[in-house]
Write a protein that holds these residues in place. Structure first.
Motif, mmCIF file in Angstrom:
data_model
loop_
_atom_site.group_PDB
_atom_site.id
_atom_site.type_symbol
_atom_site.label_atom_id
_atom_site.label_comp_id
_atom_site.label_asym_id
_atom_site.label_seq_id
_atom_site.Cartn_x
_atom_site.Cartn_y
_atom_site.Cartn_z
ATOM 1 N N SER A 209 35.546 31.158 50.738
ATOM 2 C CA SER A 209 36.471 32.187 50.217
ATOM 3 C C SER A 209 36.638 32.037 48.711
ATOM 4 N N LYS A 210 35.502 31.955 48.008
ATOM 5 C CA LYS A 210 35.528 31.881 46.551
ATOM 6 C C LYS A 210 35.798 33.271 45.993
ATOM 7 N N ALA A 211 36.696 33.356 45.002
ATOM 8 C CA ALA A 211 37.064 34.629 44.401
ATOM 9 C C ALA A 211 36.020 35.058 43.376
ATOM 10 N N LEU A 212 35.524 36.290 43.497
ATOM 11 C CA LEU A 212 34.532 36.852 42.579
ATOM 12 C C LEU A 212 35.061 38.173 42.022
ATOM 13 N N PHE A 213 34.922 38.377 40.709
ATOM 14 C CA PHE A 213 35.279 39.652 40.093
ATOM 15 C C PHE A 213 34.147 40.657 40.333
ATOM 16 N N ARG A 214 34.534 41.843 40.820
ATOM 17 C CA ARG A 214 33.538 42.902 41.028
ATOM 18 C C ARG A 214 34.139 44.235 40.621
ATOM 19 N N HIS A 215 33.306 45.077 40.031
ATOM 20 C CA HIS A 215 33.743 46.402 39.572
ATOM 21 C C HIS A 215 34.320 47.188 40.751
ATOM 22 N N VAL B 4 41.630 43.621 35.248
ATOM 23 C CA VAL B 4 41.778 43.734 36.700
ATOM 24 C C VAL B 4 42.815 44.809 37.021
ATOM 25 N N SER B 5 42.690 45.353 38.211
ATOM 26 C CA SER B 5 43.671 46.345 38.672
ATOM 27 C C SER B 5 44.776 45.623 39.427
ATOM 28 N N PRO B 6 45.982 46.182 39.452
ATOM 29 C CA PRO B 6 47.092 45.548 40.179
ATOM 30 C C PRO B 6 47.013 45.858 41.673
ATOM 31 N N THR B 7 45.863 45.617 42.257
ATOM 32 C CA THR B 7 45.632 45.908 43.680
ATOM 33 C C THR B 7 44.824 44.779 44.315
ATOM 34 N N LEU B 8 45.128 43.534 43.954
ATOM 35 C CA LEU B 8 44.269 42.413 44.320
ATOM 36 C C LEU B 8 44.699 41.767 45.634
ATOM 37 N N ALA B 9 43.710 41.341 46.396
ATOM 38 C CA ALA B 9 43.961 40.494 47.560
ATOM 39 C C ALA B 9 43.916 39.044 47.079
ATOM 40 N N VAL B 10 45.038 38.360 47.157
ATOM 41 C CA VAL B 10 45.149 36.998 46.630
ATOM 42 C C VAL B 10 45.243 36.029 47.795
ATOM 43 N N MET B 11 44.339 35.072 47.831
ATOM 44 C CA MET B 11 44.314 34.054 48.875
ATOM 45 C C MET B 11 43.679 32.794 48.305
ATOM 46 N N PRO B 12 43.935 31.629 48.886
ATOM 47 C CA PRO B 12 43.383 30.375 48.344
ATOM 48 C C PRO B 12 41.907 30.211 48.657
ATOM 49 N N THR B 13 41.254 29.346 47.888
ATOM 50 C CA THR B 13 39.842 29.008 48.075
ATOM 51 C C THR B 13 39.728 27.600 48.632
ATOM 52 N N ASP B 14 38.947 27.476 49.687
ATOM 53 C CA ASP B 14 38.720 26.178 50.317
ATOM 54 C C ASP B 14 37.452 25.570 49.719
#
Length: 578
Positions: A403-409, A363-373
């Protein structure tokens, strides 16, 4: 003379009366006749009775037993036989396994791989002990066809202290971890440009943590724990997280309500986002309360509860309250053979940079971090034992994540004037979407005997997204098989097989001349087989050999990131006590 005269007169009178009575009977007019009585024959059976085998006799001579006298005519016999003393039968016992408190392992393998670990534990007293471990795993890489370094390393240090008293037990521990990976998955068309720019593909992580837990006996406060971690990288990113938990039984009207309390705080920063040089921050704290009441009746157990979470966003200053069901149940249909279970639960999942980097090291150090409901997680299943050594578990599940977190290129911008090391199509970001997941799973575990264990698990998933075209990098099928075999006293072996189905990713670019363009990428499914074989030289020393990725395919776990082909490693383990 007078006496004789009196008796004579009495005799004459008697004879006269008898003569008169006889005459009267002869003149009786009653006639004689025959009367026939007719009655139907009704046979009957008398009650049966058992003939006594030994009849009772009243004969005194027979009833009285004769006394019998026995006489033994013994005489000495000369003998030279001497009987031996008897001995109790001896049951052959298995030799008890010697257990050691400490061990050290060292192994080397292909791709210049080094694996080492030392675990130490020492009992200070009957109630106190200290311990710790140091581990290191590294490889110098060497995957064919790569233009950049693919080496990696992970080093961990940990120490702990524990104490167990009569009414409570507590433990504290702390540690440090350092990891190093490389963004070597540069897009093929940008390899020459990246090489000419002399990019530094190395990405290092570090973390330090401290925590502890305590548990009580015979009190309303069951347990409590706390945990603090500082996580960062060599790109200027940093994150703090603090978690405190407690479990308390609250008495209400003679009943006890088991209640979980949780406080979760997170705060972190990134030097920039993927599209701008502006600092990117994230932070919030959560307070959760989850009371549960348990009902038990015969073979039915039901846990009735709810979970309430309060979220305070430190950046937007928003406040939100979330309410989730927390209901589970089990019912023994046929003892341990057939057990039905199900439930519906939900939770507010705290996402973090540490968790994302642990799952995907690129991952890049440019992530938007927020909780998942996670609004609800509903499941139902059957489990039990088919025999004394075989168990099974079949289940179905439906999840609704908001707001599920998904990894994307990450999108590639064709402006490399001041490009970062991770902006050459060689890193991943996070996107959020509402995802509903339907899944079914089956699992079988077999203990053939004490020395042979086998497990098989298979899962199928179907995803429904809201705004994204696909549930990025989530597989549709997963399967695993493991076995562990203690061949004899010295030899042991095992194997682990993993199957992961196809995943989808997105190759996205923004060209200043042609504009944005996107291509849907399908990552092939892969099968990874691993095996090991070992030999116990004695109670203290063992040697082993491992083979990983036996199929010898450099499959892609993530887009543009092939893994090492077949790998071999050999080493030894030494167990000891102080």
């Amino acid at each position: 003379m007078r006496k004789h005269t009196k008796y004579f007169l009495l005799a004459i009178v008697t004879l006269s009366i008898t003569s008169v009575f006889s005459q009267n009977r002869k003149n009786d007019t009653i006639n004689t006749g025959v009367i026939d009585v007719v009655k139907p024959y009704t046979p009957s059976i008398s009650d049966a009775f058992k003939v006594k085998e030994i009849p009772s006799l009243d004969d005194e001579e027979t009833a009285t037993k004769k006394e019998i006298k026995y006489n033994i005519f013994s005489f000495p016999v000369a003998s030279t036989f001497t009987p031996a003393k008897g001995k109790a039968a001896v049951v052959e016992k298995a030799k008890p396994v010697k257990l050691y408190d400490n061990y050290a392992t060292l192994g080397v393998g292909t791709y210049t791989t080094i694996l080492g670990e030392v675990y130490l534990n020492h009992a200070i007293s009957r109630t106190e002990s200290v311990g710790g471990y140091v581990s290191h795993h590294s490889s110098q890489g060497g995957i064919d066809g790569l233009a950049f370094d693919d080496n990696f390393s992970t080093t961990k240090i940990n120490a702990n202290y524990s104490s167990r008293l009569r009414d409570l037990a507590w433990n504290v521990e702390g540690g440090f971890q350092q990891q190093m990976y490389n963004w070597y998955g540069v897009e093929e068309g940008l390899i020459s440009l990246a090489q000419s720019s002399n990019i530094d593909e190395e990405h290092s992580f570090y973390s330090a943590h401290f925590g502890g837990d305590i548990s009580f006996e015979n009190t309303y406060i069951n347990s409590g724990s706390f945990f603090f971690r500082r996580f960062g990288d060599n790109q200027g990113s940093g994150e703090n997280r603090f978690i405190a938990k407690a479990k308390i039984d609250i008495p209400i009207n003679g009943e006890e309500i088991s209640t979980d309390f949780k406080f979760d705080y997170i705060n972190g920063t990134f030097d920039r986002s993927n599209t701008s040089n502006n600092e990117l921050r994230h932070g919030n704290f959560q307070i959760s309360v989850s009371p549960t009441y348990q009902l038990k009746e015969d073979d039915l157990t039901v846990n009735l509860g709810v979970s309430v979470s309060y979220l305070r966003d430190s950046e937007t200053k928003d406040n939100n309250i979330y309410l989730y069901p927390n209901i589970t149940a089990t019912y023994r249909l046929v003892n341990d053979v057939l057990i039905a279970y199900g439930g519906i639960q939900g939770e507010l999942i705290q996402n973090s940079y540490h968790d994302f980097a642990t799952e995907n090291s690129f991952v890049s150090p440019t992530l938007a971090v927020m909780p998942t409901d996670q609004q609800y997680n509903a499941y139902i299943g059957l489990k039990g034992k088919l025999s004394s050594n075989m168990s099974y578990n079949i289940s179905g599940r439906y999840l609704a994540d908001r707001s599920k977190a998904l990894f994307r290129h990450n999108t590639t911008f064709f402006d490399f004037t001041n490009a970062e090391n991770y902006q050459y199509g060689n890193s991943f970001g996070i996107v959020y979407d509402d995802v509903d997941t339907f899944g079914v799973a089956g699992e079988i575990n077999v203990d053939v005997n004490r020395n042979f264990k086998l497990g098989l698990k298979a899962e199928y998933f179907k995803y429904t997204t809201d705004t994204e075209a696909e549930a990025w990098n989530l597989p549709d099928v997963k399967g695993s098989l493991f076995l562990d075999y203690q061949i004899n006293e010295h030899w042991f072996a095992g194997a682990n097989l993993i199957y992961v189905g196809e995943r989808k990713d997105l190759l996205s670019i923004i060209d200043p001349f042609t504009g944005p363009a996107s291509t849907l990428i399908t990552l092939d499914s892969y099968f990874d087989a691993n095996a090991h074989l070992g030999y116990h030289i004695n109670d203290k020393i063992s040697v082993f050999a491992k083979a990983n990725n036996i199929s010898n395919k450099a499959y892609e776990r993530w887009f543009n990131y092939p893994v090492q082909s077949i790998q071999f490693l050999a080493g030894a383990t030494f167990k000891f006590d102080f």
